[in-house]
Structure formats: structure tokens, C-alpha cells
Design an enzyme around this catalytic site. Structure first.
Site, PDB file in Angstrom:
ATOM      1  N   SER A   1     -24.655  -6.996  13.576  1.00  0.00           N
ATOM      2  CA  SER A   1     -24.204  -7.315  12.229  1.00  0.00           C
ATOM      3  C   SER A   1     -22.692  -7.466  12.171  1.00  0.00           C
ATOM      4  CB  SER A   1     -24.610  -6.200  11.257  1.00  0.00           C
ATOM      5  OG  SER A   1     -25.999  -6.127  11.131  1.00  0.00           O
ATOM      6  N   ASP A  19     -31.429   1.312   3.541  1.00  0.00           N
ATOM      7  CA  ASP A  19     -32.240   0.201   3.042  1.00  0.00           C
ATOM      8  C   ASP A  19     -33.326   0.694   2.084  1.00  0.00           C
ATOM      9  OD1 ASP A  19     -30.759  -1.606   4.420  1.00  0.00           O
ATOM     10  OD2 ASP A  19     -32.220  -1.984   6.010  1.00  0.00           O
ATOM     11  N   GLU A  57     -37.059 -24.380 -12.314  1.00  0.00           N
ATOM     12  CA  GLU A  57     -36.902 -22.935 -12.305  1.00  0.00           C
ATOM     13  C   GLU A  57     -35.415 -22.603 -12.146  1.00  0.00           C
ATOM     14  OE1 GLU A  57     -39.537 -21.423 -13.518  1.00  0.00           O
ATOM     15  OE2 GLU A  57     -40.172 -20.265 -11.780  1.00  0.00           O
TER      16      GLU A  57
END
Lengths: 184, 426
Positions: B218, B243, B286
Site C-alpha cells: 500500500s 477495516d 442514477e
């Protein structure tokens, strides 16, 4: 292959061998074959025979008064039929071609001046323009107005303002009698 | 994983033949080193992954009840809502889950933009992400057609007609997409088949996305690469826990809509059965497509031989595809906006412009803001800025900006001495 210590039989000075040729030839046949085999898969998504066989539509025009419009369905799409007034015909005929984004004379869009027959689908992105019914907005040119993205069509169904690139399509049609048409 | 677990005879037997447990441990477990400074903006990727699983699970259950035929589709959805056990729950989870997926992924993307996560060596990771958002958009669009309401039908008509702008073969492409001369039963059938297929394509892309992620690990809020073990902590338990906290908060948000405002993101017109002869007065996509819709509509003028319609379509697709080139458009060596004072301001300006495009996309074509400013002009200005941000501003800022001094390492960023390798926890 040219790096191998012993030269393969049939190798040329620049290191090409018959094996290279066979490899390229086989790969090419394979790729072409795969591409050809893809066609039935792609073509199966095209309109099927029964869809293509959709019959033509006959319309009786006698009940339509001057200044009235009707909408009929042909191939799943609306077709606008309008009996135009003298004023609308004159307006449509008076427009200069150079003022039109998609130049087309009014006489090329009608078989008889009073009857305007066209596919009622906006040429921008396929919405149904308003203006068929009394009280609906007809746009700045007295014809039709597409509410989706603001295209204005005149009394000949020609694009005058807004994003649509073309005039409303004129389908194939023929007068069977004075008051009867066949579309398609 | 613990030694006791790995020494279990059954686990050992499996591991010897298929090393799945060590693979898991090295991928998302205690053997996967993760920058220790990741903040909550880094939880949105895994949240999006969880929502993908929720979408597939609810979608498969809905597919068992749905009928893909123009005569039955609308009624079969109403049956799911009224007669099928918990059908309303499955449908509302799936419907709102779509919106949630886009919220999470958009935040995930803006996170990448802010912290420069697309820069070397993570260009391919970013590019795979762009393909994921494209696949998501195709899936969402086709899914919206399935209930066969008015917005389903006219949304499908407008979007498929975009392809008619392609020169020469446009008309052929559109009829090939439709399988007829208008959006009709063949169209509904193939959209259903593809809507079922695409989530698995997305799943595969996510797998490749993670594969690329695990090569260089990351990025992090400081934007400095991992220099050594002192800069990392194991993914499990530290970030599995983090998380899960994010997941809990997200579920409150998600289920809040599902249970208390299930139609918040929807359009009332889609509860009217599709009618090919009547276009709704105001077609809106949408919400997650609104910015792109505004870009499409911004082009109402021709440029040379290119007609307005084709320009709009090209611009709309380019607005996403330009992200593919971002790793090379950004000329700055510094990743994180924390150390880029000028870029940071332009990032937020760009964010506001994206929101503005969304607002414009939701208004009718002839709308006036404050009864004065035509929406079309706002849309044009915002579209111009959107592209200028990537093509002009991003390279220029990279060249002209003087970044703040970077810390020597992730650890050094939080220690007083600021020296490398002496992290607070080490």
C-alpha cells in the site's frame, strides 16, 4: 533459435529457419481461425429473422383533421403523422436551407405537403419529442421539442436548435389511396 | 498464523499439498507487512470488496425470482417486493448496495488522487482500478434496465443511442446492441445475461488489482515508500480490526438507507412500467452517472467536421479514460498532497467541480440556477475545468510547485528527531 550452438538444418545467414516460418504460419492460421469462429457469436446478437420480418404498418388517415397529429407504432418505434395547416406548410417552405443544421427542403420530406410522416425518435439519443398532443411544448419553431436534451424541431421535423445532429427520419411509406398509407 | 494452528495435522496435510494457509497469511494475514500509518481513508478498498460480495450474494438470490421478459419483468420485480419471503430486503439491499458501491469506490479513487497512489511503481494498480470502475458502470447500467420501468427503458434507449454517434458503423452497432430496431425483449435478455456475468469479471479484476497491490504494498498518507520493518505492522490483526470498525460504521449508513429510505437514490418514474411511446418529462441517470451526463450534455456545438453528439460521447468516455494517463500527466515526484501545498488546493477545487458537474447533470437541459445562470453554461465551464485539471494543471503544478520537505521515512514523520529508522514504536 539463432543462439543455439549447432545451426538447425536449413538455417539462413541471418538466423531464420524453416521452424520460424512454420511457427508464424501456424500462429497466423490459428488467429485467423479464431477470429472467423467468433463471427457466429457476434452475429447471433444481431436482429433475428422474426424481428426482421416485422410487418409493415397500414394507417387510415381519414379521421385526422387539419392541425391534428397521431402516433402509430412501426418496428417498435413511434411514427408521427401530422396533417399540417397551411400556416405550418408555408413556414416550413419559407426556411432558407443555409439556416438549417441538416439542410433539406420541405418538399423532399413529404409526399403530399399536408401530410408529414416521420419516425418520432429524436436523432440525438432516441427520446420521443413532445408536440404531438395539444398543450405539449412544440419548441421555438412550432414543431416538436425533445425534453431530454432540448432539441427543437420545426414544422417539417427538421432540427433547428439543440444537440440533435439530424432531422427526424422519414420512413419508407407509400400512399395506397388518398387517405391510406403503408409504412415500411 | 499461530504455530499451534499450522502444526495441526489436518492443516499440515492440506498445506503440504496446497499451501493455501500460508498464502492467506502472506496475503491478508500476519505475514503481510502494511505501512503502520494508514488512516481510515485506506479502509474504503476493502469495504468496496465486501460490498461486491454482498451484491453478488443478493443478486444471485434475486435472479432466482426474476423473469427477463418485457411482459413479466416489471411484474416479477413487484412480486419480489410483495410475495417473495424477504424479497423486499434482498431487492433493497441490492438497489442501495449499487449506490453504496459507487460511494465507496469514488472515495477510494479520490483517496488515490489526494495521496498520489497512482504514481510509480503503482501505475498498473491504478490502471486496473480504472478498468474496474468501467466494468462497474457497465454492470450498474445494465442492472438498472432489468426492472423494466420507465427510467429503465429510457435510460437504456439514451445510453445505447450514444453508440449511434460513431461514424459510418454507428447505426449498425446500435441495432447489434439492441438485437432489433429499438430497446425491446432481445435487449432485456442480453442485459440480464451480461449483468450476471460482469460482477464475476469485476471479481477477477479485483483479484489482479490486489495482486498488483501486494507487489509494492500500500501507499500511505506520507507517500514515502516502506524503508524497512520499522515502518510496517502486520495486516492481521491491526488492519483487519481497523477495516472491521470501518465496516461497522458503513453498515449503519448502508442499512439506514435500506430500512428507512430505501428509495432515496431511486426515481419514482421507475415504478411506472416501461412505455416505448412516452418519454418521461425529465430523464435522469442514477446519481453516480450525473457528472458524466453533464459532460455529455455540455457539447451542443459542432467543432469542424465533428458533430455535437459525437463530441459529447467522446468527451464522456474520455472523462474516465483520461485517468489511464494520469500517472504520466502528473510530473511531480512527491506523492502525498500533504507535502504539495499548491496541488492540495487544486485537488479540492477539482473535487468541488466534480460535485458541481453532478448537480448540473441532475437538472433539466434548460434549467437556470437562481433563475439566472443557465445550467448548460455551468456544465460547459465545469467540463472545461475537469479536462484542464488533468491536461494542463496537473503537469504544470508538478513542474512549478515547490513541495515541502519529505520525511526520511514513515517512522521519521512522527518522531521528534525526524531521523530515519527510529520510529516511535521501535
Amino acid at each position: 533459435m539463432s543462439d543455439t550452438a549447432t545451426h538447425a538444418p536449413g538455417s539462413t545467414k541471418d538466423g531464420e529457419t524453416r521452424r520460424d516460418f512454420l511457427l508464424i504460419a501456424t500462429s497466423t492460421v490459428g488467429v485467423v481461425g479464431a477470429a472467423l469462429a467468433a463471427w457466429p457469436f457476434i452475429d447471433s446478437m444481431n436482429p433475428a429473422a422474426d424481428t426482421l420480418a416485422l410487418s409493415s404498418t397500414e394507417v387510415d388517415l381519414s379521421p385526422i383533421e387539419e392541425g391534428q397529429s397521431i402516433t402509430v407504432v412501426w418496428r417498435g418505434k413511434p411514427v408521427f403523422i401530422r396533417k399540417r395547416t397551411d400556416k405550418e406548410i408555408k413556414e416550413a417552405q419559407a426556411v432558407k436551407l443555409e439556416d438549417l443544421p441538416d439542410p433539406q427542403a420541405d418538399k423532399d420530406r413529404v409526399k403530399k405537403p399536408e401530410w408529414l410522416v416521420m419516425v418520432g425518435v429524436c436523432t440525438h439519443l432516441g427520446c420521443i419529442p413532445l408536440g404531438q398532443k395539444v398543450g405539449e411544448p412544440k419548441g421555438e419553431f412550432g414543431g416538436w421539442f425533445c425534453p431530454c436534451h432540448g432539441s427543437h424541431y420545426d414544422t417539417s421535423g427538421r432540427i433547428r436548435k439543440g444537440p440533435a445532429p439530424e432531422n427526424l427520419y422519414i420512413p419508407d411509406y407509400a400512399f395506397l389511396e388518398d387517405n391510406r398509407i403503408k409504412i415500411g | 498464523m499461530s504455530n499451534a494452528f499450522m502444526n495441526n495435522p489436518v492443516i499440515k496435510w492440506i498445506e503440504y499439498r496446497l499451501p493455501i494457509f500460508s498464502f492467506m497469511d502472506e496475503s491478508v494475514g500476519s505475514k503481510y507487512p502494511t505501512p503502520k500509518n494508514l488512516n481510515y481513508w485506506w479502509t474504503f478498498g476493502s469495504l468496496a470488496g465486501i460490498v461486491l460480495v454482498i451484491m453478488i450474494a443478493t443478486g444471485i438470490m434475486l435472479a432466482m425470482q426474476y423473469t427477463a421478459h418485457t411482459d413479466y419483468a416489471f411484474e416479477s420485480v413487484e412480486r419480489i417486493m410483495r410475495d417473495v419471503n424477504y424479497g423486499w430486503l434482498l431487492r433493497y439491499l441490492h438497489m442501495n448496495g449499487g449506490s453504496m458501491f459507487f460511494i465507496l469506490v469514488y472515495i477510494h479513487m479520490f483517496r488515490g488522487l489526494y495521496f498520489g497512489s497512482y504514481k510509480a511503481p503503482r501505475e498498473l494498480l491504478w490502471i486496473i482500478g480504472v478498468f474496474i470502475i468501467l466494468a462497474m458502470m457497465a454492470t450498474a447500467f445494465m442492472g438498472y434496465v432489468l426492472p423494466w420501468g420507465q427510467m429503465s427503458f429510457w435510460g437504456a434507449t439514451v445510453i445505447t443511442n450514444l453508440f449511434s454517434a460513431v461514424p459510418l458503423v454507428g447505426e449498425w452497432i446500435v441495432q447489434w446492441l439492441w438485437g432489433g430496431f429499438s430497446v425491446d425483449n432481445p435487449t432485456l435478455n442480453r442485459f440480464y445475461a451480461l449483468h450476471y456475468l460482469f460482477p464475476f469479471v469485476i471479481f477477477a479484476l479485483v483479484f489482479v488489482h490486489l495482486w498488483a497491490l501486494h507487489v509494492h504494498k500500500s501507499n500511505n498518507p506520507v507517500g514515502v515508500e516502506i524503508k524497512g520493518p520499522q515502518d510496517t505492522i502486520p495486516f492481521h490483526p491491526y488492519f483487519t480490526i481497523k477495516d472491521m470498525v470501518g465496516f461497522g460504521v458503513f453498515m449503519i449508513f448502508f442499512l439506514g438507507f435500506v430500512f428507512f429510505a430505501p428509495d432515496f437514490f431511486g426515481e419514482p418514474d421507475n415504478y411506472i412500467k416501461a412505455n416505448p411511446l412516452v418519454t418521461p418529462a425529465h430523464i435522469v441517470p442514477e446519481w453516480y452517472f450525473l457528472p458524466f451526463y453533464a459532460i455529455l450534455r455540455a457539447f451542443d456545438f459542432n467543432i469542424l467536421f465533428l458533430p455535437a453528439k459525437l463530441l459529447g460521447v467522446i468527451a464522456m468516455f474520455m472523462s474516465i479514460l483520461i485517468l489511464l494517463f494520469l500517472p504520466w500527466l502528473d510530473t511531480s515526484k512527491v506523492r502525498s498532497a500533504r507535502y504539495r501545498p499548491i496541488y492540495k488546493q487544486f485537488f479540492w477545487l477539482f473535487f468541488v467541480v466534480c460535485i458541481l458537474l453532478g448537480v448540473v447533470g441532475g437538472k433539466p437541459a434548460d434549467h437556470l440556477f437562481f433563475g439566472l445562470i443557465p445550467a448548460i453554461y455551468v456544465g460547459k465551464a465545469a467540463t472545461a475545468y475537469y479536462f484542464a485539471h488533468f491536461i494542463i494543471l496537473t503537469p504544470l503544478i508538478g513542474w512549478l510547485e515547490k513541495p515541502r520537505p519529505l520525511p526520511d521515512s514513515i517512522s521519521a514523520a512522527v518522531t521528534k528527531s525526524g531521523t530515519s529508522g527510529q520510529g516511535a514504536g521501535s
